[in-house]
Scaffold this motif. Structure first.
Motif, PDB file in Angstrom:
ATOM      1  N   GLY A  90      36.130  20.923  43.479  1.00  0.00           N
ATOM      2  CA  GLY A  90      37.183  21.577  42.917  1.00  0.00           C
ATOM      3  C   GLY A  90      38.495  21.902  44.351  1.00  0.00           C
ATOM      4  N   LEU A  91      37.519  21.520  45.514  1.00  0.00           N
ATOM      5  CA  LEU A  91      39.020  21.506  46.693  1.00  0.00           C
ATOM      6  C   LEU A  91      39.916  20.148  46.347  1.00  0.00           C
ATOM      7  CD1 LEU A  91      36.647  21.603  49.471  1.00  0.00           C
ATOM      8  CD2 LEU A  91      38.039  23.398  48.165  1.00  0.00           C
ATOM      9  N   HIS A  92      39.885  19.096  45.797  1.00  0.00           N
ATOM     10  CA  HIS A  92      40.401  18.183  45.140  1.00  0.00           C
ATOM     11  C   HIS A  92      40.952  18.390  44.314  1.00  0.00           C
ATOM     12  CE1 HIS A  92      38.742  14.323  47.613  1.00  0.00           C
ATOM     13  NE2 HIS A  92      37.460  14.927  47.676  1.00  0.00           N
ATOM     14  N   GLU A  93      40.483  18.889  42.874  1.00  0.00           N
ATOM     15  CA  GLU A  93      41.375  18.936  42.065  1.00  0.00           C
ATOM     16  C   GLU A  93      42.962  20.447  42.385  1.00  0.00           C
ATOM     17  OE1 GLU A  93      43.509  19.907  38.723  1.00  0.00           O
ATOM     18  OE2 GLU A  93      42.105  18.305  39.059  1.00  0.00           O
ATOM     19  N   ILE A  94      42.219  21.033  43.506  1.00  0.00           N
ATOM     20  CA  ILE A  94      43.351  22.381  44.524  1.00  0.00           C
ATOM     21  C   ILE A  94      44.223  20.898  45.276  1.00  0.00           C
ATOM     22  CG2 ILE A  94      43.383  23.841  46.313  1.00  0.00           C
ATOM     23  CD1 ILE A  94      40.802  24.762  45.306  1.00  0.00           C
ATOM     24  N   SER A  95      43.938  20.161  45.856  1.00  0.00           N
ATOM     25  CA  SER A  95      44.508  19.389  46.244  1.00  0.00           C
ATOM     26  C   SER A  95      45.294  18.784  46.237  1.00  0.00           C
ATOM     27  CB  SER A  95      43.688  18.234  47.721  1.00  0.00           C
ATOM     28  OG  SER A  95      44.382  17.577  47.973  1.00  0.00           O
ATOM     29  N   ARG A  96      45.480  18.594  44.740  1.00  0.00           N
ATOM     30  CA  ARG A  96      46.382  17.416  43.251  1.00  0.00           C
ATOM     31  C   ARG A  96      47.136  18.777  43.136  1.00  0.00           C
ATOM     32  NH1 ARG A  96      41.513  14.513  42.464  1.00  0.00           N
ATOM     33  NH2 ARG A  96      40.982  16.126  41.212  1.00  0.00           N
ATOM     34  N   CYS A  97      46.608  20.219  42.976  1.00  0.00           N
ATOM     35  CA  CYS A  97      47.957  20.627  42.785  1.00  0.00           C
ATOM     36  C   CYS A  97      48.661  20.890  43.491  1.00  0.00           C
ATOM     37  CB  CYS A  97      47.096  21.977  42.446  1.00  0.00           C
ATOM     38  SG  CYS A  97      46.512  21.787  40.801  1.00  0.00           S
ATOM     39  N   VAL A  98      48.136  21.518  44.853  1.00  0.00           N
ATOM     40  CA  VAL A  98      49.141  21.644  45.507  1.00  0.00           C
ATOM     41  C   VAL A  98      50.208  20.001  46.362  1.00  0.00           C
ATOM     42  CG1 VAL A  98      49.314  21.469  49.111  1.00  0.00           C
ATOM     43  CG2 VAL A  98      47.541  22.569  47.207  1.00  0.00           C
ATOM     44  N   ALA A  99      49.347  19.438  46.430  1.00  0.00           N
ATOM     45  CA  ALA A  99      50.427  17.638  46.138  1.00  0.00           C
ATOM     46  C   ALA A  99      51.795  17.646  45.507  1.00  0.00           C
ATOM     47  CB  ALA A  99      49.812  16.542  46.286  1.00  0.00           C
ATOM     48  N   GLY A 100      51.750  18.498  43.445  1.00  0.00           N
ATOM     49  CA  GLY A 100      52.636  18.719  42.737  1.00  0.00           C
ATOM     50  C   GLY A 100      53.109  19.804  42.623  1.00  0.00           C
ATOM     51  N   GLN A 101      52.901  20.607  43.908  1.00  0.00           N
ATOM     52  CA  GLN A 101      53.645  22.200  43.527  1.00  0.00           C
ATOM     53  C   GLN A 101      53.151  22.837  42.676  1.00  0.00           C
ATOM     54  OE1 GLN A 101      57.962  22.263  45.135  1.00  0.00           O
ATOM     55  NE2 GLN A 101      57.152  21.199  47.154  1.00  0.00           N
ATOM     56  N   ASN A 102      52.021  23.176  42.709  1.00  0.00           N
ATOM     57  CA  ASN A 102      51.877  23.297  41.139  1.00  0.00           C
ATOM     58  C   ASN A 102      50.788  24.813  41.503  1.00  0.00           C
ATOM     59  OD1 ASN A 102      51.385  24.194  38.532  1.00  0.00           O
ATOM     60  ND2 ASN A 102      49.797  22.823  37.928  1.00  0.00           N
ATOM     61  N   TYR A 103      51.246  25.776  42.010  1.00  0.00           N
ATOM     62  CA  TYR A 103      49.964  26.874  42.848  1.00  0.00           C
ATOM     63  C   TYR A 103      49.264  27.157  41.517  1.00  0.00           C
ATOM     64  CZ  TYR A 103      52.622  24.938  47.095  1.00  0.00           C
ATOM     65  OH  TYR A 103      53.503  24.091  47.981  1.00  0.00           O
ATOM     66  N   GLN A 104      50.631  27.725  41.062  1.00  0.00           N
ATOM     67  CA  GLN A 104      49.169  28.556  39.582  1.00  0.00           C
ATOM     68  C   GLN A 104      47.920  28.166  39.961  1.00  0.00           C
ATOM     69  OE1 GLN A 104      50.132  31.733  39.316  1.00  0.00           O
ATOM     70  NE2 GLN A 104      52.311  32.298  40.317  1.00  0.00           N
ATOM     71  N   ALA A 156      52.884  29.868  49.729  1.00  0.00           N
ATOM     72  CA  ALA A 156      53.466  28.600  49.523  1.00  0.00           C
ATOM     73  C   ALA A 156      53.790  28.751  48.416  1.00  0.00           C
ATOM     74  CB  ALA A 156      52.219  27.032  49.731  1.00  0.00           C
ATOM     75  N   ASN A 157      53.306  29.482  47.056  1.00  0.00           N
ATOM     76  CA  ASN A 157      54.211  29.552  45.887  1.00  0.00           C
ATOM     77  C   ASN A 157      55.111  30.749  46.631  1.00  0.00           C
ATOM     78  OD1 ASN A 157      54.625  30.089  43.461  1.00  0.00           O
ATOM     79  ND2 ASN A 157      53.106  31.416  42.957  1.00  0.00           N
ATOM     80  N   LYS A 158      55.341  31.805  47.165  1.00  0.00           N
ATOM     81  CA  LYS A 158      56.455  32.815  47.423  1.00  0.00           C
ATOM     82  C   LYS A 158      57.304  32.064  48.308  1.00  0.00           C
ATOM     83  CE  LYS A 158      56.977  37.218  49.483  1.00  0.00           C
ATOM     84  NZ  LYS A 158      56.079  38.307  50.433  1.00  0.00           N
ATOM     85  N   LEU A 159      56.779  31.532  49.061  1.00  0.00           N
ATOM     86  CA  LEU A 159      57.985  30.367  50.027  1.00  0.00           C
ATOM     87  C   LEU A 159      58.747  29.381  48.874  1.00  0.00           C
ATOM     88  CD1 LEU A 159      56.742  30.884  53.481  1.00  0.00           C
ATOM     89  CD2 LEU A 159      58.298  32.116  52.767  1.00  0.00           C
TER      90      LEU A 159
END
Length: 998
Positions: free
Chosen positions: A947-961, A993-996
């Motif tokens: 799950g953490l690695h999946e979150i990391s990939r989402c953060v790298a792609g700025q897909n915070y939702q 991050a999503n807000k900013l």
């Protein structure tokens, strides 16, 4: 573990907490029959004696009753001074509520029934007493009947309000554990009503929307006033629902671990995290609502396969619980585990004794004892709760540490304003304890004088403060050591002044003396003698009178006595004067001296001996001194012969001042110290306080520190801090004076000096004066105790080096252990301890922890005394450097997590403008360290890592939702205790991050 049991079909009720010994009341249960179809009813009281290893309980008293009971409670109302008694209230199947006296049942004395009422029209299935006012009792029956009874006026109950519609049976009533005027009732249909007795009306109603909830139990949270639980007895929906009245539209949490319906639940008042429920074969202990984000069963207690219709925690011993089952057994269990060996042996003995010893075939003979097969010796252990319950955890603790530090901790309650789990910061208070304020003040004054070198002023101050004359004398003698012409001033202190003596001599002689500044010289005296007065008998001496000059022109003649035997043909007449004259005329000084001594003319003998040479003079002096035995002869002998050893060894101790004065005047500097020590040893040998003080003055004159310490400690108890301070003050001042005289440092080599200084250093260290304590430790001593003390002081200060030249660890408390909480093992941080509490909430256990684990375990190090608002009045120990601990590297495959999350936090910090957002991001950068520690230790499960690695990939792609969705999935499918330290803050960062839009 089962501890006690008894075969009864009854409702149990524990005695109140003040009642001792613990008792259990049993009232025959309504609508239940045993195999004998016995319809009688009784109210029995049993004593639960755990000293007896058997399973049975001792019957204390019994009372036959006319009705069987649906409910029974034991109220601590009307108890005696010893805590015994109280009131038993039973609700019967015919609607009667009866009040019994337990004391009357046990003693079989007075009337046991105190009050009775038949206000209810149906079976009274629900009873509960108010925890704040034990005289208030609530009862519930059919047709939505609820009554509030006052045990002081039992005949007139009140109702909480209008009956709820449609009318239903009341299966349970429960008083709120935090607000005394709030009462809740529930019915089998799953509906619950909360009543406000101040308004006499219901204030809220809750019900399950599925309409499948058949409520069999309801309990208020022991600590959170707005939360309660409902238990379902329907096998189609065997759940426990937790409701929060602030969000009463749906259950807050649901415990779904049960496979069959629940007939009874019990919530521990001693530990809100323990919720007890019963299913066939097991009693389940579920974790409480503080962690209900992921409720789970934490303990399963093996029981019988029968249903339990009534389970209760013991009020006095929170580890005990009772269970009443439909098979007719009342059992007492313990959640703390134990051994079944004693119970197994007791059961075997019971089986053996149940057989008749008589021959069943009528022979009348006694059969031998039955040989019961003994099983293989095996100790059966029942495990306790895996997590220590709250009542065995230390709510507070204190421990003294080296350096006068007092370490205390407390277990603050979790905030109840939010239904969500909130991290509770654990604070450890480090306070400095000072008990010897006067010792510290005097020590600071001494240290200031030693460092500045103003010891003369220090001695002057001590003289003014001295409480006794002897103390003043000692400090005056110590002061003289720092002045010039010390010997002369010592003489003045002893009462011998040259100026005073000259005035006394002048008065005695009636003339003024002109001091020449030095003592009497014998040679000078001999040269000044010009005339010897003699008397000559007529006819025996002839006088030749040569002329003697009166001045340069006139001389005076004097006669020379000559023996008559010297004339030719003159008769021989022995004449002493003549013989002396003849001896002098021929140069026989030795004979002349002997004649003078024989005649008792000692002055002439001494004068002639001077002319006869040094050897003759010494012989003459010794002959004279040997013959003189008056009071002053010994002193004259010592002055002439310079033999001061005789004076100090043989003089009367009453004349110690005179002896010391003689040493100060005449003794050679090389012999002075030894002679003073000899005199002091004689005085010390008397073993009296007066003589010891006089001996101390001698040792001060000699500069012998060791002797001074030994003599001072002889008559005083140096275990007293202030007495030891007196000694150290004198010791250090004398040491400095000796160093001044020798112009070199004096090393402490004596064992007694080292012992006293070490003891003194220990006292200073215990008061927190670590640097000063270290300065008093001997530098050259190799004693184990001194080396240990030096090492501890080095570590406590966090500077310098330990014995052997090794650098000690810099963290000042790395060796201090504190009794208190024990979170899961964690690595000490490499950075200083931070002020912000981490998300992780450590669990207290009854063990010890090192200070090194506080920061990584959710603790705060706080210095000062605990106050009501420690966050305001206490400062963190950020100035203390943390001990560096070698950390393992994060595995390569997980380094991307650290890089991604750190980069995200940095981007948010650059874009954030709101101060509150900046504070959250600063907190996030610190709390993410717990994630990195978990990665280093490789303790996270594969599910969490994925799950953490999946979150990391989402953060790298700025897909915070998408990242927040993955975050929710990880939290709901994982053990929250593993991720609670970092997952909440990770969600906060992604939200920011999503807000900013970074």
């Amino acid at each position: 573990m089962r501890l006690k049991e008894i075969q009864r079909t009854a409702h149990p009720a524990w005695s109140p907490a003040p009642h001792h010994p613990i008792c259990l009341a049993l009232g025959t249960s309504a609508q239940q029959l045993d195999a004998s179809f016995n319809t009688t009813a009784a109210l029995e009281i049993f004593q639960v004696d755990f000293a007896d290893p058997s399973l049975g309980m001792k019957l204390k008293g019994s009372l036959p009753t006319s009705n069987r009971l649906h409910s029974l409670v034991w109220v601590n109302f009307g108890a005696g001074e010893d805590g015994l008694g109280g009131r038993l209230i039973g609700g019967s199947d015919n609607g009667t509520v009866t009040v019994y006296s337990p004391e009357a049942i046990v003693t079989s004395g007075a009337e046991a029934i105190i009050g009775q009422s038949d206000k209810h029209t149906g079976p009274v299935r629900a009873l509960d007493f108010n925890p704040f006012q034990s005289n208030l009792l609530a009862s519930g029956a059919n047709d939505s009947e609820i009554y509030i009874w006052d045990l002081n006026n039992f005949s007139n109950p009140m109702t909480p309000g209008t009956k709820s519609q449609p009318p239903e049976d009341i299966s349970v009533v429960s008083w709120n554990r935090q607000v005394q005027h709030i009462l809740a009732s529930a019915n089998p249909s799953g509906k619950a009503v909360v009543w406000d007795l101040r308004k006499n009306e219901p204030i809220i109603k809750i019900s399950d929307h599925s309409n499948r909830m058949h409520c069999s139990g309801m309990l208020w949270h022991p600590e959170v006033a707005t939360q309660l639980v409902l238990a379902s007895e329907d096998d189609r929906m065997p759940v426990i629902q937790m409701w929060d009245l602030r969000f009463a539209t749906s259950p807050l949490k649901v415990l779904e671990n049960h496979t069959r319906g629940l007939l009874s639940i019990a919530w521990s008042q001693a530990d809100p995290e323990l919720l007890l429920s019963k299913v066939p074969a097991f009693l389940l202990c579920s974790i409480g609502p503080r962690h209900l984000s992921l409720p789970r069963v934490i303990y399963e207690l093996p029981t019988t396969n029968q249903w339990c219709f009534d389970i209760q925690w013991c009020p006095r011993n929170p580890a005990l619980l009772s269970a009443a089952s439909f098979d007719g057994w009342i059992s007492v269990y313990s959640v703390m585990g134990g051994s079944l060996e004693a119970q197994q042996q007791s059961r075997a003995d019971q089986i053996s004794s149940s057989f008749d010893t008589m021959d069943p075939f009528g022979t009348g003979q006694v059969l031998p004892p039955l040989q019961v097969p003994q099983p293989t010796p095996q100790t059966t252990l029942v495990a306790p709760l895996k997590k220590p319950p709250k009542w065995v955890r230390r709510p507070v603790g204190a421990s003294f540490a080296f350096g006068g530090k007092l370490i205390t901790f407390e277990s603050p309650k979790a905030p109840v304003q939010s239904p969500q789990p909130v991290p509770v910061p654990r604070q450890v208070f480090v306070s400095q304890v000072t008990t010897e304020t006067e010792l510290l003040q005097r020590s600071r004054e001494l240290q200031a004088a030693l460092q500045s070198g103003s010891l003369s002023d220090y001695c002057q101050a001590k003289i003014h403060k001295a409480p006794t004359d002897s103390e003043q004398d000692i400090w005056r003698f110590l002061l003289v050591n720092f002045e010039d012409e010390a010997r002369v001033k010592f003489l003045r202190l002893l009462g011998f002044s040259k100026e005073d003596l000259e005035r006394k001599i002048s008065t005695c002689l009636g003339k003024n003396l002109q001091p020449n500044g030095h003592g009497v010289d014998a040679n000078d005296l001999a040269e000044k003698i010009q005339l010897l007065s003699t008397q000559v008998s007529p006819g025996t001496n002839l006088f030749i009178i040569p002329p003697q000059p009166q001045d340069k022109e006139k001389k005076i003649s004097f006669p020379i006595p000559v023996s008559a035997g010297t004339l030719l043909y003159a008769p021989v007449v022995l004449d002493a004067d003549g013989l002396i004259s003849q001896a002098l005329l021929v140069g026989n000084f030795e004979g002349a001296v002997d004649l003078c001594l024989n005649e008792g003319r000692y002055a002439e003998a001494i004068l002639l001996a001077i002319s006869g040479g040094q050897e003759l003079l010494q012989k003459t002096q010794q002959t004279y001194l040997d013959e003189q035995r008056n009071s002053i002869s010994m002193l004259i002998s010592s002055v002439v012969t310079q033999n001061w050893g005789d004076i100090v060894q043989s003089c009367a101790l009453e004349n110690w001042k005179e002896a010391l004065a003689a040493l100060l005047t005449y003794a050679h500097p090389k012999e002075f110290a030894h002679l003073c020590e000899t005199l002091g040893s004689r005085l010390e040998g008397e073993r009296t306080e007066k003589r010891c003080l006089q001996a101390c003055l001698c040792y001060i004159c000699s500069g012998n520190i060791e002797k001074l310490v030994e003599c001072w400690a002889l008559q005083r108890d140096c275990s007293s801090p202030l007495v030891l301070e007196d000694l150290v003050e004198k010791m250090m001042v004398l040491r400095k004076s000796v160093e001044r005289l020798r112009n070199s440092e004096v090393a402490v080599q004596s064992p007694i000096l080292a012992d006293k200084l070490t003891h003194y250093a220990g006292l200073l260290a215990s008061q927190g004066s670590l640097a000063t304590a270290l300065s008093y430790l001997p530098d050259t001593s190799d004693q184990a105790c001194i080396m240990m003390m030096r090492d501890r002081l080095f570590h406590a200060q966090g500077e310098g080096g330990a014995a052997g030249g090794q650098q000690p660890p810099p963290f000042p408390y790395n060796r201090v252990r504190v009794t208190g909480g024990d979170p899961a093992p964690a690595q000490a941080p490499a950075a200083p301890v931070q002020a912000q509490p981490p998300t992780q909430t450590p669990v207290f256990r009854n063990e010890c922890i090192l200070f090194d684990t506080f920061a990584s375990s959710g603790y705060q190090l706080v210095i000062g005394r605990p106050t009501s608002n420690p966050c305001v009045s206490l400062q963190l120990l950020q100035a203390l450097p943390a001990e560096r601990v070698e950390q393992r590297e994060i595995p390569t495959e997980h380094m991307v997590l650290k890089q991604t999350f750190d980069s995200l936090v940095q981007r948010c910090q650059l874009a954030a403008q709101d101060p509150q957002t900046k504070r959250k991001l600063e907190d996030a950068s610190k709390r993410l360290g717990y994630l990195y520690d978990k990665l280093r230790e490789q303790t996270l499960s594969n599910n969490i890592l994925g799950g953490l690695h999946e979150i990391s990939r989402c953060v790298a792609g700025q897909n915070y939702q998408r990242g927040l969705e993955v975050h929710t999935a990880v939290v709901t499918s994982s053990n929250f205790s593993e991720i609670q330290a970092f997952m909440p803050i990770l969600k906060v960062v992604m939200t920011i991050a999503n807000k900013l839009g970074v």
